[in-house]
Motif scaffolding. Sequence first.
Motif, PDB file in Angstrom:
ATOM      1  N   ARG A   1       0.830  -1.209   0.000  1.00 14.11           N
ATOM      2  CA  ARG A   1       0.000   0.000   0.000  1.00 14.11           C
ATOM      3  C   ARG A   1       0.857   1.248   0.000  1.00 14.11           C
ATOM      4  NH1 ARG A   1      -2.656  -0.955   5.562  1.00 14.11           N
ATOM      5  NH2 ARG A   1      -0.491  -1.645   5.880  1.00 14.11           N
ATOM      6  N   SER A   2       1.918   1.242   0.771  1.00 14.35           N
ATOM      7  CA  SER A   2       2.767   2.415   0.977  1.00 14.35           C
ATOM      8  C   SER A   2       4.220   1.988   0.831  1.00 14.35           C
ATOM      9  CB  SER A   2       2.537   2.977   2.385  1.00 14.35           C
ATOM     10  OG  SER A   2       2.695   1.957   3.359  1.00 14.35           O
TER      11      SER A   2
ATOM     12  N   CYS B   1       5.119   1.803   7.090  1.00  7.19           N
ATOM     13  CA  CYS B   1       4.971   1.585   5.650  1.00  7.19           C
ATOM     14  C   CYS B   1       5.141   0.097   5.336  1.00  7.19           C
ATOM     15  CB  CYS B   1       5.986   2.422   4.870  1.00  7.19           C
ATOM     16  SG  CYS B   1       7.691   2.208   5.398  1.00  7.19           S
TER      17      CYS B   1
ATOM     18  N   CYS C   1      -4.505   9.252  -4.155  1.00  7.24           N
ATOM     19  CA  CYS C   1      -4.527   7.871  -3.646  1.00  7.24           C
ATOM     20  C   CYS C   1      -5.834   7.184  -4.029  1.00  7.24           C
ATOM     21  CB  CYS C   1      -4.363   7.853  -2.128  1.00  7.24           C
ATOM     22  SG  CYS C   1      -2.695   8.152  -1.529  1.00  7.24           S
TER      23      CYS C   1
ATOM     24  N   ARG D   1      -6.252   3.900  -6.367  1.00  5.61           N
ATOM     25  CA  ARG D   1      -6.937   2.693  -5.881  1.00  5.61           C
ATOM     26  C   ARG D   1      -8.094   2.326  -6.798  1.00  5.61           C
ATOM     27  NH1 ARG D   1      -8.713  -1.202  -5.535  1.00  5.61           N
ATOM     28  NH2 ARG D   1      -9.585  -2.438  -3.839  1.00  5.61           N
TER      29      ARG D   1
ATOM     30  N   GLY E   1      -0.683  -0.031  -4.759  1.00  2.00           N
ATOM     31  CA  GLY E   1      -0.247   0.890  -3.728  1.00  2.00           C
ATOM     32  C   GLY E   1       0.411   2.086  -4.366  1.00  2.00           C
ATOM     33  N   LYS E   2       1.055   2.905  -3.536  1.00  3.26           N
ATOM     34  CA  LYS E   2       1.626   4.156  -4.027  1.00  3.26           C
ATOM     35  C   LYS E   2       3.042   4.331  -3.496  1.00  3.26           C
ATOM     36  CE  LYS E   2       0.146   8.913  -4.915  1.00  3.26           C
ATOM     37  NZ  LYS E   2       0.170   8.708  -6.376  1.00  3.26           N
TER      38      LYS E   2
ATOM     39  N   LEU F   1       5.947   6.826  -2.216  1.00  2.92           N
ATOM     40  CA  LEU F   1       5.816   8.018  -1.378  1.00  2.92           C
ATOM     41  C   LEU F   1       7.165   8.688  -1.197  1.00  2.92           C
ATOM     42  CD1 LEU F   1       3.704   6.299   1.441  1.00  2.92           C
ATOM     43  CD2 LEU F   1       2.835   7.426  -0.626  1.00  2.92           C
TER      44      LEU F   1
ATOM     45  N   GLN G   1       3.012  10.765   4.481  1.00  6.64           N
ATOM     46  CA  GLN G   1       2.066  10.239   3.496  1.00  6.64           C
ATOM     47  C   GLN G   1       1.705   8.767   3.734  1.00  6.64           C
ATOM     48  OE1 GLN G   1       4.434  11.124  -0.038  1.00  6.64           O
ATOM     49  NE2 GLN G   1       3.215  12.943  -0.461  1.00  6.64           N
TER      50      GLN G   1
ATOM     51  N   ALA H   1      -1.869   6.575   2.534  1.00  4.09           N
ATOM     52  CA  ALA H   1      -1.765   5.512   1.530  1.00  4.09           C
ATOM     53  C   ALA H   1      -2.212   4.173   2.109  1.00  4.09           C
ATOM     54  CB  ALA H   1      -0.338   5.420   1.013  1.00  4.09           C
TER      55      ALA H   1
END
Length: 293
Positions: free
Chosen positions: A11-12, A32, A209, A213, A219-220, A222, A227, A231
Amino acid sequence: MDQDTVFRPRRSVLYMPSSNARALEKAKTLPCDGLILDLEDAVAPDAKEGAREAACAAAASGEYGRRELTIRVNGIGTRWHEADMAAAAKAGPDAIVVPKVNSAEEVRQLVGAMEKAGAPEKTTLWAMVETPIAMLRVHEIAAASDRLSVLVMGTNDLVKELYAEHVPGRVPLLTGLGLALLAARAEGKAILDGVYNDVKNTEGFLAECAQGREMGFDGKTLIHPGQVEGANSAFAPSEQAVTDARGILEAWEAGKGTGVVTYNGKMVESLHVESAQRTLTIHDAIQALQADS
């Protein structure tokens, strides 16, 4: 989702400059899912060798828990690339991240370098796709090797090379984002959305975000620890989604052989069951990660 594959939440995934000892230490405590220990953009030329040593030491330390630990090397053709690849492969992170991958041949070249340097089997390749030519070849890139596990969108470079602008909604990037997503899903790879630059604009970040999604990104990536929470929330199944997924599976199991299965008044088909199973797989993996942390 292949039920034989262990799902790993992404996700992060936070970039951290490997030349900054304090940042590497702080990364051990951040919630994260993954870390990219950077040897490229975040590191000045005269700090490259020290950053390489620090990143490799971190990767070999075992001090980052269940966070997915990767090293981003300098790109093909730079004077640091070969030494970066050899050192990172020997350190054995979860993955080696390579910027500006533009062809299937480059993927095979990178995998060959990893194998020559003795990278352990667990170390996969993450390819950053961030140029117009990469967008046009992204399926070939994704299909080039089983060792390539993740595509990473390099949206800043893509905006630059398109002569586009950073705008809410990212209309200039939608073609590239869509092509990369199609390639990733066609080849069973994970794919991470690009970074959001304005770290003080929480509303804009959360909107991007949500867009990522909704498009289907896993996910993203960063650029700031602040952040991570946003996320993590955006790319995790909601409480309602988890409840509905369980309800769909229960209804499907209870209705076997009856011909028509419904949940909350809506027809349930096998595609809904597969989506529900994926939702619960993601949820369970996130819960396990949080419990370990």
